[in-house]
Design an enzyme around this catalytic site. Structure first.
Site, PDB file in Angstrom:
ATOM      1  CB  ALA A 160      27.085  70.778  51.721  1.00  0.00           C
ATOM      2  CG  HIS A 161      22.694  72.143  53.652  1.00  0.00           C
ATOM      3  ND1 HIS A 161      21.963  72.777  52.670  1.00  0.00           N
ATOM      4  CD2 HIS A 161      23.573  73.068  54.086  1.00  0.00           C
ATOM      5  CE1 HIS A 161      22.350  74.020  52.536  1.00  0.00           C
ATOM      6  NE2 HIS A 161      23.346  74.225  53.380  1.00  0.00           N
ATOM      7  CG  ASN A 162      18.728  70.210  51.370  1.00  0.00           C
ATOM      8  OD1 ASN A 162      19.027  70.924  52.327  1.00  0.00           O
ATOM      9  ND2 ASN A 162      17.542  69.621  51.268  1.00  0.00           N
ATOM     10  CB  SER A 187      20.994  72.788  47.098  1.00  0.00           C
ATOM     11  OG  SER A 187      20.389  73.004  48.357  1.00  0.00           O
TER      12      SER A 187
END
Length: 340
Positions: free
Chosen positions: A241-243, A261
């Site tokens: 997923a993102h980050n 994250s």
């Protein structure tokens, strides 16, 4: 192609025990080995096959001690599995087609550049302001968006999508239909119960010597970068997923998912179908077993976690031993109740 056992041993810096002049021209499983084939033995579960295999040669570790007579030629190396991997690498180099040039139809924007020794397959697309290094192989139906940077000696297999602003290092391999840089899963809940999409304006950075499996998706960051560090190996059907940050030399098996994250340390092992919730930190050298769920940060390194809630392995095994005996314990409880 044919090679003598001596030639193979020289490639591996190994020692021959038996007929070094024997000819090998094929790679065989040890249980299916036939004359002309070369096999390897690294797992003791397969040791019985070395006494019956008809392979012309078998690669073994230098400390292997046979329990009875062997009819095949041995090549002793420091580590049999690593040695056979070297053979596979050489085999691929000898047998795979060394494609080069540009096939039609394909599109390569005039503002982009690519190094020497390149291959662009049919129906590939390269957008604006891209920089692609030397000796890169971009196979048919690959999409590369604007402002992408790709280092040297990368292989981008058919159907891969690399979205705009992604950065990929050297010696990377991205397998068919993987997606790098798709939008992160970001939605803001609204007062009326609906969700509003949050623009994902970051990118993905993949460092050197990374392998990305087929149909794996790596989301771009909301802001900043999703980062896959040097030497990481990601299997098929994995969601990053993102980050997210994946540490150096960490391996992630199929169908695992890492939420937004989360930071995973170096040299971690994440087995199939493991799930990690967002905004956590996973310490270096952590092993997460198959189907394990991680809901809190792992601060101590060199742990093996297993179970739905990611318990310590010893604790989980103790609890599971009790769980298995619950029917017996229930019967005993009933007998005690009858005696009262």
């Amino acid at each position: 192609m044919e090679f003598t056992v001596e030639q193979v041993a020289a490639l591996l810096n190994g020692k021959v025990e038996g007929d070094g002049s024997a000819i090998v021209n094929r790679l065989d499983k040890i249980q299916e080995g036939m004359p002309g084939g070369i096999s390897f033995l690294s797992n003791e579960k397969y040791e019985n096959f070395i006494y019956s295999t008809q392979a012309s040669a078998v690669i073994v570790s230098e400390n292997f001690q046979p329990k009875k007579s062997i009819n095949t030629t041995l090549i002793r190396v420091k580590d049999a599995y690593t040695g056979f991997t070297q053979i596979l690498e050489a085999y691929v180099q000898f047998t795979k087609s060394n494609k080069s040039g540009v096939e039609a139809p394909s599109f390569f924007d005039q503002s982009s550049s690519i190094g020497e020794g390149h291959y662009l397959g049919a129906f590939s697309y390269v957008g604006k302001n891209c920089v692609i290094g030397n000796h890169c192989k971009i196979f048919p139906n690959v999409y590369i968006g604007d402002n992408v940077r790709i280092g040297d000696n990368c292989i981008i297999h058919p159907g891969v999508k690399i979205m705009s602003d992604s950065i990929i290092g050297s010696f990377c391999e991205i397998h068919p239909n993987a997606v790098v840089g798709s939008d992160g899963f970001g939605f803001a809940p609204q007062a009326d119960g609906t969700y509003k999409a949050i623009p994902q304006v970051g990118n993905v950075i993949i460092e050197d010597f990374v392998s990305i499996g087929s149909n794996t998706t790596i989301d771009c960051a909301t802001m900043g970068s999703t980062l896959i560090k040097k030497g990481a190996k990601i299997d098929n059907l994995v969601q990053i997923a993102h980050n997210v940050i994946i540490g150096e030399n960490t391996v992630i098996a199929s169908q695992a998912g890492v939420s937004g994250s989360t930071e995973i340390g170096k040299n971690c092992v994440i087995a199939g179908k493991a799930g990690i919730v967002g905004h956590l930190k996973i310490a270096d050298f952590t092993t997460i077993g198959a189907n394990t769920g991680i809901s809190k940060s792992v601060e101590k390194s060199n742990q093996t976690l297993f179970g739905y809630m990611g318990m310590d392995l010893k604790g989980f095994l103790k609890a599971y031993a009790i769980f298995k005996n619950l029917p017996l314990l229930q019967d005993r409880l009933r007998e005690l109740e009858k005696k009262q």
